[in-house]
Design an enzyme around this catalytic site. Structure first.
Site, short mmCIF file in Angstrom:
data_model
loop_
_atom_site.label_atom_id
_atom_site.label_comp_id
_atom_site.label_asym_id
_atom_site.label_seq_id
_atom_site.Cartn_x
_atom_site.Cartn_y
_atom_site.Cartn_z
N TRP A 165 6.14 -5.88 13.14
CA TRP A 165 6.56 -5.65 11.75
C TRP A 165 7.08 -6.97 11.12
O TRP A 165 8.26 -7.13 10.83
CB TRP A 165 7.59 -4.53 11.65
CG TRP A 165 7.58 -3.94 10.27
CD1 TRP A 165 8.57 -4.00 9.34
CD2 TRP A 165 6.51 -3.23 9.65
NE1 TRP A 165 8.17 -3.38 8.17
CE2 TRP A 165 6.90 -2.89 8.33
CE3 TRP A 165 5.22 -2.84 10.07
CZ2 TRP A 165 6.08 -2.19 7.44
CZ3 TRP A 165 4.41 -2.14 9.18
CH2 TRP A 165 4.84 -1.83 7.89
N ASN A 175 4.88 9.32 6.37
CA ASN A 175 5.84 8.48 7.08
C ASN A 175 7.22 9.15 7.03
O ASN A 175 7.68 9.51 5.94
CB ASN A 175 5.88 7.10 6.38
CG ASN A 175 6.60 6.03 7.17
OD1 ASN A 175 6.65 6.07 8.40
ND2 ASN A 175 7.14 5.04 6.46
N GLU A 176 7.83 9.36 8.19
CA GLU A 176 9.23 9.79 8.27
C GLU A 176 9.52 11.12 7.58
O GLU A 176 10.44 11.22 6.76
CB GLU A 176 10.15 8.69 7.69
CG GLU A 176 9.98 7.35 8.38
CD GLU A 176 10.85 6.25 7.77
OE1 GLU A 176 11.54 6.50 6.77
OE2 GLU A 176 10.83 5.12 8.30
N MET A 222 0.82 -1.21 0.00
CA MET A 222 0.00 0.00 0.00
C MET A 222 0.85 1.27 0.00
O MET A 222 0.36 2.36 0.27
CB MET A 222 -0.97 -0.01 1.18
CG MET A 222 -2.11 -0.98 0.97
SD MET A 222 -3.20 -0.97 2.38
CE MET A 222 -4.73 -1.43 1.61
N LYS A 223 2.13 1.09 -0.30
CA LYS A 223 2.99 2.26 -0.46
C LYS A 223 2.84 2.77 -1.89
O LYS A 223 2.32 2.08 -2.77
CB LYS A 223 4.44 1.89 -0.15
CG LYS A 223 4.64 1.52 1.33
CD LYS A 223 5.97 0.85 1.60
CE LYS A 223 6.06 0.44 3.07
NZ LYS A 223 7.21 -0.42 3.35
N HIS A 246 -0.83 1.81 5.22
CA HIS A 246 0.56 2.27 5.39
C HIS A 246 1.22 2.30 4.02
O HIS A 246 1.29 1.26 3.38
CB HIS A 246 1.30 1.30 6.30
CG HIS A 246 2.78 1.56 6.41
ND1 HIS A 246 3.29 2.53 7.25
CD2 HIS A 246 3.86 0.99 5.80
CE1 HIS A 246 4.61 2.52 7.15
NE2 HIS A 246 4.98 1.61 6.28
N GLU A 294 5.34 -0.55 14.27
CA GLU A 294 6.23 -1.47 13.53
C GLU A 294 7.17 -2.18 14.51
O GLU A 294 8.39 -2.23 14.30
CB GLU A 294 7.05 -0.69 12.49
CG GLU A 294 6.18 0.11 11.54
CD GLU A 294 6.96 0.84 10.45
OE1 GLU A 294 8.14 0.52 10.22
OE2 GLU A 294 6.37 1.75 9.83
#
Ligand code: XIL
Length: 353
Positions: free
Chosen positions: A311, A156-157, A74-75, A108, A264
């Site tokens: 994770w 994310n990040e 799903m990225k 995610h 995760e």
């Protein structure tokens, strides 16, 4: 006499035959209670779609966990190979499998600098067109999984290590420093009910990154930008970071009224590369570490406990082995899909033991 001997032989054979037809299998080892049945919050696992064809994986995952995260599918890079081009198949497989198991799905991640397709990285249009394309991507993906995905990692990040500066990603370059707020709003507009998370690593031990994340939350809240929770990736080792810094970060999220997702979790036992096999002592240390982390999570007020996601399912498939280049055994199940002591640590914490 001969008849007597003959009778004894026949009797002996009969009793032998009788014995051999009795069950000779060792007594079944009792499986520990499934985490999903004991936990008062979702306990998740990240899986790759290719594992769905392995019965031992699906059996253990469905029995144990109540939430699913796609480890990869799903990225943005796997999901969209061109502007307006979507490859739904693998993500759909995971979604329909999870639904069949009564698992909730955590999405995610909508934007992550490590999973940017070429068409985004090399986008030829103007900055405005870039943002329109990203908005369309977010809207399309969130709307597609509206009925199934309860929560999304929207970004994310986004922050750099150590400095805590906004990461110089293609998203920051093309949409500017306030892009986070706008993409959270796009996700909210696509689904008014889905829970929106910011997800990152290092917030527990990297003071500047933590400050930047909390500042972003405060800023969103002061401007009415939607955000429901923060995901702490929790790629920890058996000794680092200290439990107190995990607790402190979780508390900082709670005081802001948001949900906490240990999103995760994996627990490295070989960060220094001194092991070639998982020793009983290290396995025990991992169990204690998992127990302590889960216990700390359970101390949060109920409405702030979004969940804990492992994770990966089994040790040899953990992303960490390739990432760090060391032998590692960071998960709850071993190579034979058997529960490890770490599993018992998780369970005992859930049971308040
Ligand atoms: C990793 C997956 O585990 C790998 O299979 C994939 O190839 C790369 O990404 N932080 C994240 C996760 O937010 O998405 C990463 O997952 C691990 C680090």
């Amino acid at each position: 006499m001969i008849r007597l001997v003959w009778c004894l032989v026949v009797l002996g054979m009969l009793s032998f035959g009788c014995k051999s037809s009795a069950p000779t299998e060792p007594p079944a080892v009792e499986q520990p209670a499934p985490l999903r049945e004991v936990a008062s919050f979702p306990v998740g696992v990240a899986l790759q779609a290719r594992r769905l064809s392995s019965a031992p994986h699906t059996r253990a995952a469905a029995r144990t966990f109540s939430s699913l995260t796609a480890e990869y599918e799903m990225k943005m890079r796997p999901l969209s190979s061109g502007q307006g081009v979507y490859n739904w198949e693998a993500a759909d497989d995971l979604v329909s499998w999870a639904r069949a198991q009564g698992m909730q799905i955590h999405g995610h991640a909508l934007l992550w600098h490590e999973s940017v397709p070429a068409w985004v990285e090399n986008f030829g249009g103007s900055d405005h067109e870039f943002e329109e394309a990203i908005k369309e991507y977010i809207t399309t993906v969130v709307e597609r999984y509206k009925d199934d995905v309860v929560s999304w990692d929207v970004v994310n990040e986004a922050f750099d290590n150590n400095s805590g500066a906004l990461r110089n990603s293609v998203f920051q370059k093309r949409m500017g420093d306030d892009y986070l707020a706008r993409v959270f709003q796009y996700a909210r507009d696509a689904d008014p009910d889905v829970l929106l998370f910011y997800n990152d690593y290092g917030a527990t031990y990297d003071a500047n990154k933590r400050r930047s994340i909390l500042r972003m939350v405060d800023d969103f809240q002061s401007r009415g930008i939607p955000i429901d929770g923060v995901g702490l990736q929790a790629h920890v080792t058996y000794t680092f970071p200290p439990l107190t810094s995990i607790q402190a970060m979780m508390d900082s999220i709670v005081v802001r009224g948001l949900k906490v997702h240990l999103s995760e979790l994996d627990v490295r036992v070989n960060p220094n590369g001194d092991l070639t096999t998982l020793t009983p002592a290290r396995s025990q240390a991992q169990k204690e570490r998992v127990r302590n982390i889960v216990t700390a999570f359970m101390a949060l007020p109920q409405e702030h406990r979004f969940g804990i996601t492992m994770w990966g399912l089994i040790d040899p498939e953990s992303w960490l082995i390739e990432f760090w280049g060391n032998p590692e055994w960071p998960l709850l199940f071993d190579a034979n899909v058997q529960e490890k002591p770490a599993y018992d640590g998780f369970l005992e914490a859930l049971q308040g033991r």
